[in-house]
Design a protein around this motif. Structure first.
Motif, PDB file in Angstrom:
ATOM      1  N   LEU A  10       0.351   2.787  10.083  1.00 23.73           N
ATOM      2  CA  LEU A  10       0.990   3.131   8.880  1.00 23.73           C
ATOM      3  C   LEU A  10       0.339   2.887   7.800  1.00 23.73           C
ATOM      4  O   LEU A  10      -0.493   1.902   7.502  1.00 23.73           O
ATOM      5  CB  LEU A  10       2.160   2.320   9.060  1.00 23.73           C
ATOM      6  CG  LEU A  10       3.297   2.602   9.943  1.00 23.73           C
ATOM      7  CD1 LEU A  10       4.442   1.519  10.061  1.00 23.73           C
ATOM      8  CD2 LEU A  10       3.760   4.083  10.385  1.00 23.73           C
ATOM      9  N   GLU A  11       0.496   3.712   6.843  1.00 22.99           N
ATOM     10  CA  GLU A  11      -0.224   3.539   5.464  1.00 22.99           C
ATOM     11  C   GLU A  11       0.934   3.546   4.418  1.00 22.99           C
ATOM     12  O   GLU A  11       2.138   4.200   4.671  1.00 22.99           O
ATOM     13  CB  GLU A  11      -1.029   4.617   4.911  1.00 22.99           C
ATOM     14  CG  GLU A  11      -2.267   4.796   6.199  1.00 22.99           C
ATOM     15  CD  GLU A  11      -3.497   5.691   5.676  1.00 22.99           C
ATOM     16  OE1 GLU A  11      -4.092   5.162   4.845  1.00 22.99           O
ATOM     17  OE2 GLU A  11      -3.563   6.573   6.589  1.00 22.99           O
ATOM     18  N   TYR A  12       0.915   2.910   3.397  1.00 26.45           N
ATOM     19  CA  TYR A  12       1.811   2.635   2.362  1.00 26.45           C
ATOM     20  C   TYR A  12       1.289   3.305   0.990  1.00 26.45           C
ATOM     21  O   TYR A  12       0.155   3.025   0.606  1.00 26.45           O
ATOM     22  CB  TYR A  12       2.087   1.209   2.211  1.00 26.45           C
ATOM     23  CG  TYR A  12       2.620   0.761   3.578  1.00 26.45           C
ATOM     24  CD1 TYR A  12       3.948   0.652   3.929  1.00 26.45           C
ATOM     25  CD2 TYR A  12       1.820  -0.002   4.754  1.00 26.45           C
ATOM     26  CE1 TYR A  12       4.654   0.194   5.090  1.00 26.45           C
ATOM     27  CE2 TYR A  12       2.377  -0.155   5.734  1.00 26.45           C
ATOM     28  CZ  TYR A  12       3.702   0.015   6.154  1.00 26.45           C
ATOM     29  OH  TYR A  12       4.133  -0.635   7.370  1.00 26.45           O
ATOM     30  N   GLY A  13       2.210   3.604   0.078  1.00 25.06           N
ATOM     31  CA  GLY A  13       1.816   3.892  -1.345  1.00 25.06           C
ATOM     32  C   GLY A  13       1.082   5.192  -1.220  1.00 25.06           C
ATOM     33  O   GLY A  13       0.141   5.209  -2.110  1.00 25.06           O
ATOM     34  N   VAL A  14       0.968   5.962  -0.434  1.00 27.54           N
ATOM     35  CA  VAL A  14       0.240   7.259  -0.239  1.00 27.54           C
ATOM     36  C   VAL A  14       1.163   8.516  -0.019  1.00 27.54           C
ATOM     37  O   VAL A  14       2.339   8.400   0.510  1.00 27.54           O
ATOM     38  CB  VAL A  14      -0.842   7.130   0.942  1.00 27.54           C
ATOM     39  CG1 VAL A  14      -1.625   6.029   0.461  1.00 27.54           C
ATOM     40  CG2 VAL A  14      -0.117   7.152   2.061  1.00 27.54           C
ATOM     41  N   VAL A  15       0.445   9.570  -0.379  1.00 19.55           N
ATOM     42  CA  VAL A  15       1.098  11.047   0.021  1.00 19.55           C
ATOM     43  C   VAL A  15       0.567  11.058   1.321  1.00 19.55           C
ATOM     44  O   VAL A  15      -0.818  11.198   1.274  1.00 19.55           O
ATOM     45  CB  VAL A  15       0.729  12.121  -1.160  1.00 19.55           C
ATOM     46  CG1 VAL A  15       1.316  13.561  -0.773  1.00 19.55           C
ATOM     47  CG2 VAL A  15       1.543  11.601  -2.299  1.00 19.55           C
TER      48      VAL A  15
END
Length: 155
Positions: free
Chosen positions: A76-81
């Motif tokens: 999971l990645e956060y704060g990204v498109v």
């Protein structure tokens, strides 16, 4: 192009089989929609059986291509498109859109049940590399430089 911030793991799921996003208002907008992974992790999402099934399917695909079994939290990645989908319909719940369409939910910490609107998503296109970006609530317009990068995916 417009964008929508979605909490993880729901944002991940949009690119792994989830074709309905549940919201509480009807939108007139149709067209390309950037999916932005918000900064928060949804505990409800991490415990959801639909997410667990999507994760098992994703893990089998990674292993089949010679990889080790990944953990969702590590992916999971956060704060990204993350990518772009096509928003093709928006309608009130009518007991439709299984398995991802919900009928109602309780607001964070409250007792009020809110009616649900289904955003119907098609053609998910994941970016090769996520684009860092600050998200907003509701439907929003990404900055011009990010929109230019995303338009490559809409062709």
């Amino acid at each position: 192009m417009r964008a929508l911030t979605v909490q993880q793991p729901w944002a991940w799921a949009i690119f792994n089989g989830k074709r309905i996003e549940n919201r509480t208002q009807l939108w007139r907008y149709r067209g390309p929609l950037a999916i932005h992974a918000g900064q928060r992790l949804s505990d409800r999402g991490m415990g959801d059986e639909r997410i667990h099934r999507a994760v098992r399917h994703w893990q089998r695909g990674v292993v089949a291509h010679g990889g080790a079994t990944p953990l969702l939290r590590d992916a999971l990645e956060y704060g990204v498109v993350l990518g772009v989908v096509d928003l093709v319909d928006c309608h009130p719940d009518a007991g439709c859109c299984a398995p991802w369409g919900e009928q109602a939910y309780v607001e964070h910490g409250g007792r009020e049940r809110r009616r649900i609107t289904h955003l119907v998503l098609e053609r998910p296109r994941l970016l090769p590399e996520p684009i860092p970006c600050k998200g907003l609530l509701g439907l929003w317009t990404p900055p011009a430089d990010i929109t230019a990068q995303l338009e490559e995916l809409t062709r």
